[in-house]
Write a protein that holds these residues in place. Structure first.
Motif, PDB file in Angstrom:
ATOM      1  N   GLY A 136      29.483  15.999 -19.236  1.00 53.22           N
ATOM      2  CA  GLY A 136      28.350  16.067 -18.324  1.00 53.22           C
ATOM      3  C   GLY A 136      28.764  15.671 -16.929  1.00 53.22           C
ATOM      4  N   GLY A 137      27.838  15.886 -16.006  1.00 49.55           N
ATOM      5  CA  GLY A 137      28.116  15.521 -14.638  1.00 49.55           C
ATOM      6  C   GLY A 137      28.754  16.659 -13.876  1.00 49.55           C
ATOM      7  N   GLY A 211      29.656   7.555 -34.838  1.00 49.65           N
ATOM      8  CA  GLY A 211      31.020   8.054 -34.784  1.00 49.65           C
ATOM      9  C   GLY A 211      31.375   8.512 -33.389  1.00 49.65           C
ATOM     10  N   PRO A 212      32.660   8.695 -33.128  1.00 48.69           N
ATOM     11  CA  PRO A 212      33.103   9.222 -31.836  1.00 48.69           C
ATOM     12  C   PRO A 212      32.817  10.713 -31.735  1.00 48.69           C
ATOM     13  CG  PRO A 212      34.971   8.901 -33.283  1.00 48.69           C
ATOM     14  CD  PRO A 212      33.779   8.392 -34.025  1.00 48.69           C
ATOM     15  N   THR A 213      32.619  11.168 -30.539  1.00 46.01           N
ATOM     16  CA  THR A 213      32.201  12.552 -30.314  1.00 46.01           C
ATOM     17  C   THR A 213      33.373  13.475 -30.020  1.00 46.01           C
ATOM     18  OG1 THR A 213      31.839  12.090 -27.975  1.00 46.01           O
ATOM     19  CG2 THR A 213      29.943  11.856 -29.456  1.00 46.01           C
ATOM     20  N   TRP A 214      33.148  14.737 -30.323  1.00 44.01           N
ATOM     21  CA  TRP A 214      33.997  15.861 -29.916  1.00 44.01           C
ATOM     22  C   TRP A 214      33.082  17.069 -29.848  1.00 44.01           C
ATOM     23  CZ3 TRP A 214      35.262  20.618 -32.234  1.00 44.01           C
ATOM     24  CH2 TRP A 214      36.257  21.347 -31.578  1.00 44.01           C
ATOM     25  N   GLY A 215      33.514  18.132 -29.166  1.00 45.71           N
ATOM     26  CA  GLY A 215      32.723  19.353 -29.107  1.00 45.71           C
ATOM     27  C   GLY A 215      32.600  19.852 -27.689  1.00 45.71           C
ATOM     28  N   GLY A 216      31.372  20.229 -27.308  1.00 45.87           N
ATOM     29  CA  GLY A 216      31.131  20.720 -25.963  1.00 45.87           C
ATOM     30  C   GLY A 216      30.455  22.065 -25.963  1.00 45.87           C
ATOM     31  N   SER A 328      18.476  20.479 -16.897  1.00 50.01           N
ATOM     32  CA  SER A 328      18.132  19.404 -15.965  1.00 50.01           C
ATOM     33  C   SER A 328      16.740  18.891 -16.330  1.00 50.01           C
ATOM     34  CB  SER A 328      18.115  19.918 -14.523  1.00 50.01           C
ATOM     35  OG  SER A 328      19.413  20.285 -14.097  1.00 50.01           O
ATOM     36  N   PRO A 329      16.568  17.562 -16.386  1.00 48.70           N
ATOM     37  CA  PRO A 329      17.552  16.497 -16.216  1.00 48.70           C
ATOM     38  C   PRO A 329      18.624  16.515 -17.312  1.00 48.70           C
ATOM     39  CG  PRO A 329      15.314  15.638 -16.025  1.00 48.70           C
ATOM     40  CD  PRO A 329      15.211  17.030 -16.570  1.00 48.70           C
ATOM     41  N   GLN A 330      19.769  15.993 -16.968  1.00 49.53           N
ATOM     42  CA  GLN A 330      20.914  16.022 -17.884  1.00 49.53           C
ATOM     43  C   GLN A 330      21.441  14.613 -18.144  1.00 49.53           C
ATOM     44  OE1 GLN A 330      24.972  16.242 -16.597  1.00 49.53           O
ATOM     45  NE2 GLN A 330      25.215  18.277 -17.509  1.00 49.53           N
ATOM     46  N   TRP A 331      21.656  14.311 -19.422  1.00 53.46           N
ATOM     47  CA  TRP A 331      22.370  13.097 -19.797  1.00 53.46           C
ATOM     48  C   TRP A 331      23.874  13.372 -19.812  1.00 53.46           C
ATOM     49  CZ3 TRP A 331      20.956   8.082 -21.116  1.00 53.46           C
ATOM     50  CH2 TRP A 331      19.578   7.821 -21.176  1.00 53.46           C
ATOM     51  N   VAL A 332      24.641  12.499 -19.194  1.00 53.31           N
ATOM     52  CA  VAL A 332      26.084  12.454 -19.390  1.00 53.31           C
ATOM     53  C   VAL A 332      26.323  11.708 -20.703  1.00 53.31           C
ATOM     54  CG1 VAL A 332      28.272  11.620 -18.469  1.00 53.31           C
ATOM     55  CG2 VAL A 332      26.476  12.411 -16.901  1.00 53.31           C
ATOM     56  N   LEU A 333      27.168  12.250 -21.570  1.00 56.10           N
ATOM     57  CA  LEU A 333      27.399  11.645 -22.883  1.00 56.10           C
ATOM     58  C   LEU A 333      28.883  11.337 -23.099  1.00 56.10           C
ATOM     59  CD1 LEU A 333      25.130  13.881 -25.180  1.00 56.10           C
ATOM     60  CD2 LEU A 333      24.600  11.652 -24.171  1.00 56.10           C
ATOM     61  N   VAL A 348      18.626   8.338 -30.757  1.00 56.27           N
ATOM     62  CA  VAL A 348      20.032   8.599 -30.456  1.00 56.27           C
ATOM     63  C   VAL A 348      20.503   7.571 -29.430  1.00 56.27           C
ATOM     64  CG1 VAL A 348      21.679  10.260 -29.493  1.00 56.27           C
ATOM     65  CG2 VAL A 348      19.778  11.067 -30.922  1.00 56.27           C
ATOM     66  N   TRP A 349      21.693   7.024 -29.681  1.00 53.56           N
ATOM     67  CA  TRP A 349      22.264   6.027 -28.780  1.00 53.56           C
ATOM     68  C   TRP A 349      23.675   6.465 -28.379  1.00 53.56           C
ATOM     69  CZ3 TRP A 349      19.477   1.636 -27.361  1.00 53.56           C
ATOM     70  CH2 TRP A 349      18.306   1.396 -28.085  1.00 53.56           C
ATOM     71  N   ALA A 350      24.056   6.106 -27.154  1.00 57.51           N
ATOM     72  CA  ALA A 350      25.390   6.447 -26.658  1.00 57.51           C
ATOM     73  C   ALA A 350      26.056   5.189 -26.091  1.00 57.51           C
ATOM     74  CB  ALA A 350      25.307   7.516 -25.581  1.00 57.51           C
ATOM     75  N   ASP A 351      27.316   4.995 -26.452  1.00 54.04           N
ATOM     76  CA  ASP A 351      28.111   3.855 -25.987  1.00 54.04           C
ATOM     77  C   ASP A 351      29.051   4.342 -24.896  1.00 54.04           C
ATOM     78  OD1 ASP A 351      29.919   1.787 -25.626  1.00 54.04           O
ATOM     79  OD2 ASP A 351      29.996   1.231 -27.727  1.00 54.04           O
ATOM     80  N   TYR A 352      28.893   3.816 -23.686  1.00 56.79           N
ATOM     81  CA  TYR A 352      29.659   4.292 -22.527  1.00 56.79           C
ATOM     82  C   TYR A 352      30.859   3.418 -22.211  1.00 56.79           C
ATOM     83  CZ  TYR A 352      25.749   7.424 -21.718  1.00 56.79           C
ATOM     84  OH  TYR A 352      24.796   8.413 -21.868  1.00 56.79           O
ATOM     85  N   SER A 353      31.244   2.561 -23.138  1.00 53.07           N
ATOM     86  CA  SER A 353      32.381   1.668 -22.875  1.00 53.07           C
ATOM     87  C   SER A 353      33.698   2.446 -22.826  1.00 53.07           C
ATOM     88  CB  SER A 353      32.461   0.595 -23.952  1.00 53.07           C
ATOM     89  OG  SER A 353      32.618   1.159 -25.239  1.00 53.07           O
TER      90      SER A 353
END
Length: 353
Positions: A136-137, A211-216, A328-333, A348-353
């Protein structure tokens, strides 16, 4: 909650206000055709994050040679004063840039990369070489146009670049497929037409997975796989969360069905614990549609994805119409970072660390 560890990934350190960040065009050089939108995006990037944008030779160069675009990427990743890399927009030929990249440069000083659409090429390349990023972004789409930066985009942008907290991914209640055309002076101050969103659709077992993400971008994932740029061992996706979104090219439901089926036949779907599907764009400047036709497009695509995922990954927790990707609006994930898909609480939760 359930979650299975997968491949270890480096999570680049966050930037700090005042740091320099690279703004590049690894695909289409949109700033060349709409410089006022780009310049407003650069001002807003600093206003929202406190970061200082730095352009490179191909940021505004149309039809730049893939080797030159790759050189700019490597220069940004190799410069210790640059603490993040942002793409201006996507495109359609980033596949030709990837062969000219050097993973050793990135691994020597990992830094956050943000992009989506054609930038799925870079996101997956970084992931393959052990570096997490963010899906995203687009400075040209989500920072430059309109009266300001959407709150959910600003919050997730800051989390990805600066703060690294865990955020709940929520629906802002409205969405737009299109803004105003960049050549229209109003594009600097007005948003495109927005419509109310529909409730997310959930499928699969009533459980929570992390779990960790992949895709797009689904169309670009086909190119990544066809070019042989995915590990031979599909087990690297065990316990992961798959991100899927489609572009403004508006692939019909039958095409989407076939593309997702490829992931199933490749043995990828059966590995994932969760699937998060974006609210798809349902019109473009080339294909303007009324509300009923847009709703039918989204419903047909939703049903196609749910049908195929249900066949290949019946144990996966699935949620459809999450606001990321080409909306839009868009979440960066997170890309390679952790996401929680809770089929019990339907959150749904996202960890940005």
């Amino acid at each position: 909650m359930t979650g299975v560890p997968v491949r270890p990934l480096v999570h680049p350190p966050k930037a700090r206000p005042g740091d320099r960040v690279a703004v590049l065009s690894p695909s289409f050089a949109a700033p060349a055709v709409a410089p006022e939108i780009h310049e407003q995006a650069m001002r807003r990037l600093t206003e929202v994050t406190g970061l200082v944008p730095v352009e490179y030779p191909t940021t505004r160069r149309l039809d730049a040679d893939p080797r030159d675009r790759a050189a700019d990427l490597m220069a940004a990743f190799g410069d210790p004063s640059i603490r993040a890399v942002l793409a201006t927009i996507g495109g359609e030929d980033q596949l030709t840039v990837v062969p000219h990249l050097d993973p050793d440069v990135v691994r020597a000083d990992p830094k956050p990369f943000l992009g989506y659409s054609d930038n799925t090429n870079l996101l997956s390349w970084l992931w393959t070489h052990g570096v997490a990023a963010f899906h995203g972004g687009s400075t040209q789409v989500h920072l430059g146009p309109g009266p300001g930066v959407d709150p959910v985009h600003a919050a997730s942008l800051r989390a990805a670049l600066l703060t690294g907290e865990r955020l709940e991914v929520t629906d802002p209640g409205e969405s737009a497929d299109l803004g105003l055309r960049w050549e229209d002076p109003r594009a600097l101050t007005e948003s495109g037409e927005r419509e109310p969103t529909e409730p997310w659709t959930w499928a699969g077992p009533a459980r929570a997975v992390t779990g960790p993400t992949w895709g797009g971008c689904l169309e670009v994932l086909q190119w990544v796989l066809a070019a042989g740029r995915f590990p031979d061992d599909a087990g690297v996706l065990d316990g992961s969360v798959l991100l899927l979104e489609t572009s403004e090219e508006l692939p019909p439901a039958d095409t989407v069905r076939r593309m997702v089926r490829v992931l199933g036949e490749r043995g990828l779907l059966e590995r994932v614990a969760g699937v998060v599907v974006a609210r798809p764009p349902a019109q473009s400047f080339e294909q303007l549609r009324g509300p009923d036709e847009r709703a039918a497009h989204r419903a047909a695509q939703r049903d196609a994805v749910l049908d195929v995922v249900g066949r290949y990954a019946p144990d996966a927790v699935v949620v459809v119409d999450v606001p990321f990707g080409h909306t839009s609006p868009q979440w960066v994930l997170p890309y390679g970072g952790l996401m929680t898909v809770d089929g019990v609480e339907r959150r749904v939760w996202a960890d940005y660390s």
